[in-house]
Design a protein around this motif. Structure first.
Motif, PDB file in Angstrom:
ATOM      1  N   ARG A 121     -24.466 -25.801  58.670  1.00  0.00           N
ATOM      2  CA  ARG A 121     -25.443 -26.841  59.019  1.00  0.00           C
ATOM      3  C   ARG A 121     -26.480 -27.126  57.931  1.00  0.00           C
ATOM      4  NH1 ARG A 121     -23.772 -24.014  63.222  1.00  0.00           N
ATOM      5  NH2 ARG A 121     -23.170 -25.144  65.089  1.00  0.00           N
ATOM      6  N   HIS A 146     -20.762 -29.050  58.752  1.00  0.00           N
ATOM      7  CA  HIS A 146     -19.461 -29.046  58.092  1.00  0.00           C
ATOM      8  C   HIS A 146     -19.140 -30.354  57.358  1.00  0.00           C
ATOM      9  CE1 HIS A 146     -18.886 -25.176  59.732  1.00  0.00           C
ATOM     10  NE2 HIS A 146     -18.276 -25.475  60.861  1.00  0.00           N
ATOM     11  N   HIS A 220     -11.859 -22.682  57.604  1.00  0.00           N
ATOM     12  CA  HIS A 220     -12.254 -22.525  59.010  1.00  0.00           C
ATOM     13  C   HIS A 220     -11.098 -22.101  59.919  1.00  0.00           C
ATOM     14  CE1 HIS A 220     -14.716 -23.053  62.529  1.00  0.00           C
ATOM     15  NE2 HIS A 220     -15.702 -23.598  61.832  1.00  0.00           N
ATOM     16  N   ASP A 292     -22.440 -16.385  66.128  1.00  0.00           N
ATOM     17  CA  ASP A 292     -22.261 -17.632  65.377  1.00  0.00           C
ATOM     18  C   ASP A 292     -23.351 -17.625  64.314  1.00  0.00           C
ATOM     19  OD1 ASP A 292     -21.672 -20.102  64.424  1.00  0.00           O
ATOM     20  OD2 ASP A 292     -21.904 -21.180  66.333  1.00  0.00           O
ATOM     21  N   GLU A 358     -15.901 -17.098  57.902  1.00  0.00           N
ATOM     22  CA  GLU A 358     -15.982 -18.162  56.900  1.00  0.00           C
ATOM     23  C   GLU A 358     -16.869 -17.704  55.743  1.00  0.00           C
ATOM     24  OE1 GLU A 358     -17.195 -21.779  59.336  1.00  0.00           O
ATOM     25  OE2 GLU A 358     -17.048 -20.208  60.829  1.00  0.00           O
TER      26      GLU A 358
HETATM   27  C1  GLA Z   1     -18.955 -23.000  62.749  1.00  0.00           C
HETATM   28  C2  GLA Z   1     -20.275 -23.143  63.392  1.00  0.00           C
HETATM   29  C3  GLA Z   1     -20.131 -23.111  64.860  1.00  0.00           C
HETATM   30  C4  GLA Z   1     -19.165 -24.181  65.335  1.00  0.00           C
HETATM   31  C5  GLA Z   1     -17.863 -24.008  64.640  1.00  0.00           C
HETATM   32  C6  GLA Z   1     -16.931 -25.124  64.971  1.00  0.00           C
HETATM   33  O1  GLA Z   1     -18.506 -21.735  62.739  1.00  0.00           O
HETATM   34  O2  GLA Z   1     -21.205 -22.187  62.957  1.00  0.00           O
HETATM   35  O3  GLA Z   1     -21.392 -23.297  65.470  1.00  0.00           O
HETATM   36  O4  GLA Z   1     -19.696 -25.437  65.048  1.00  0.00           O
HETATM   37  O5  GLA Z   1     -18.035 -23.959  63.266  1.00  0.00           O
HETATM   38  O6  GLA Z   1     -16.827 -25.375  66.306  1.00  0.00           O
END
Ligand code: GLA
Length: 394
Positions: A121, A146, A220, A292, A358
């Protein structure tokens, strides 16, 4: 791969390919022939549909001599299938994805895709560079995620097969024009996937620009090492080589604090089941709806270092990730909700049925002066490498 056995021979049918290999032998004894299953590494190209009714999308199956196979399509550079070794020497698909191009185009949660220009983000879809403010499409609450509404996961890449001895690869290139998704500079991007004879998938990212810009590329893929997409990933044992992580705000933007994982549910320095503490009473887990977050990898930066491992205890399938990147986003499939259809066309991908690791720079770096820089200038080369090695533990 070295062949130290006598004789050879092997008809192995891999999709449409049949490879017959003669192995050299210095110590051959005519009376004791040894037959060994072994095939040549190969690349098999096929059609994967038509993007926007006009752009053909190809699928390339990279197959090494052991029979490990990684399928990549030119749309989004997506890894649609990755068949990893199992205890019985067979190979099973361990990545989430779809059967058809339509499903990828219509609504994929970035399954298997290359992410760019900016992984994760950027707050409020805005950043300043050299005094200029750049505005990006906002596609995740208030933020740009992304690479925006049509990032590198949603374009068709040029592809070139690469064969180097026992290694088989695919070199994907894409020119993102100046202003694409709000980002400055013509960005010449190359992502090369190489499947090695030792069951390692190498991913090399390169980029150059003609204006100062920001870049943060990643991959991803959602893994489910059990190979059964009906299973959740909660029993998978994950290790992340990191003493610190980045706490986030309600919009999943890092607050700027680098927090020690010690004594928290974010400590994965020793392998731990993903599900062990994922539902603990923890403000950060609540914000992420699970994990996350971005972990800061131990090590000094540019060198290839251990980033993370994951083990499916049931099958023994083991993955080891190494990277030159300083950080890794660990996402536990918290937004999967059982609405997307599995590859076999029967079941659906349930909540937490896949996890992503990632490798990348930190999210929102263009707005956070204390984070390692993601700025790329003309004359410089963006170059990062991440490897995923697959093996089996008893
Ligand atoms: C990343 C983001 C998550 C989500 C995924 C896709 O890992 O950090 O919050 O948006 O991608 O769904």
């Amino acid at each position: 791969m070295k062949l130290n056995k006598k004789f050879l021979v092997i008809p192995i049918v891999l999709g449409m390919s049949l490879a017959l290999v003669n192995c050299k032998n210095d110590t051959k004894k005519e009376d004791t022939p040894v037959v060994e299953e072994m095939a040549e590494a190969s690349i098999i190209k096929s059609n994967f549909g038509m993007f926007q009714d006009s752009i053909p999308v190809e699928k390339y199956a990279l197959v090494n001599a052991n029979g490990m196979e990684v399928d990549v399509i030119t749309y989004g550079g997506i890894i649609t299938s990755l068949k990893a070794p199992s205890q019985d020497s067979t190979f099973q698909d361990v990545v989430l994805g779809f059967d058809s191009l339509e499903e990828y185009v219509e609504g994929s949660p970035y399954f298997g895709a290359i992410i760019g220009r900016y992984g994760n983000r950027i707050a409020k879809g805005e950043f300043k560079l050299d005094g200029e403010t750049y505005t990006l499409p906002v596609n995740d609450g208030d933020n740009s995620l992304h690479g925006g509404t049509a990032g590198f996961d949603k374009v068709v890449w040029n592809a070139e097969e690469v064969k180097d001895g026992d290694n088989v690869g695919l070199k994907l290139t894409y020119l993102s024009p100046d202003g694409d998704m709000g980002y400055p500079g013509n960005l010449e991007t190359t992502v090369t996937y190489t499947l090695q004879a030792d069951n390692t998938l190498m991913v090399k990212y390169e980029a150059t620009t003609d204006k100062p810009t920001v870049v943060n590329l990643t991959q991803h893929t959602y893994f489910n090492l059990s190979g059964n997409f009906d299973n959740t990933i909660l029993d998978t044992e994950v290790m992340i080589n990191a003493d610190q992580y980045l706490p986030v705000d309600a919009g999943l933007i890092p607050t700027g604090e680098l927090k020690s994982v010690a004594g928290t549910t974010f400590d994965f320095n020793k392998p731990k089941k993903i599900g062990a503490e994922i539902n603990a009473e923890d403000d950060q887990l609540k914000k992420g709806l699970g994990y996350d977050h971005c972990w800061i990898l131990n090590g000094t930066g540019g060198e290839m270092k251990l980033a993370a491992t994951a083990l499916d205890p049931e099958s023994g399938r083991f993955m080891e990730i190494m990277s030159t990147e300083p950080a890794i986003q660990f996402y536990t499939g918290n937004f999967l909700d059982g609405t997307l259809t599995q590859k076999d066309g029967e079941g659906t991908y349930a909540y937490r049925s896949g996890f992503c690791l990632e490798t990348q720079h930190y999210p929102d770096s263009p707005n956070q002066a204390d984070f390692p820089s993601t700025v790329l200038k003309p004359g410089e080369k963006y170059e990062t490498t991440t490897s995923f090695k697959f093996s089996v533990q008893d």
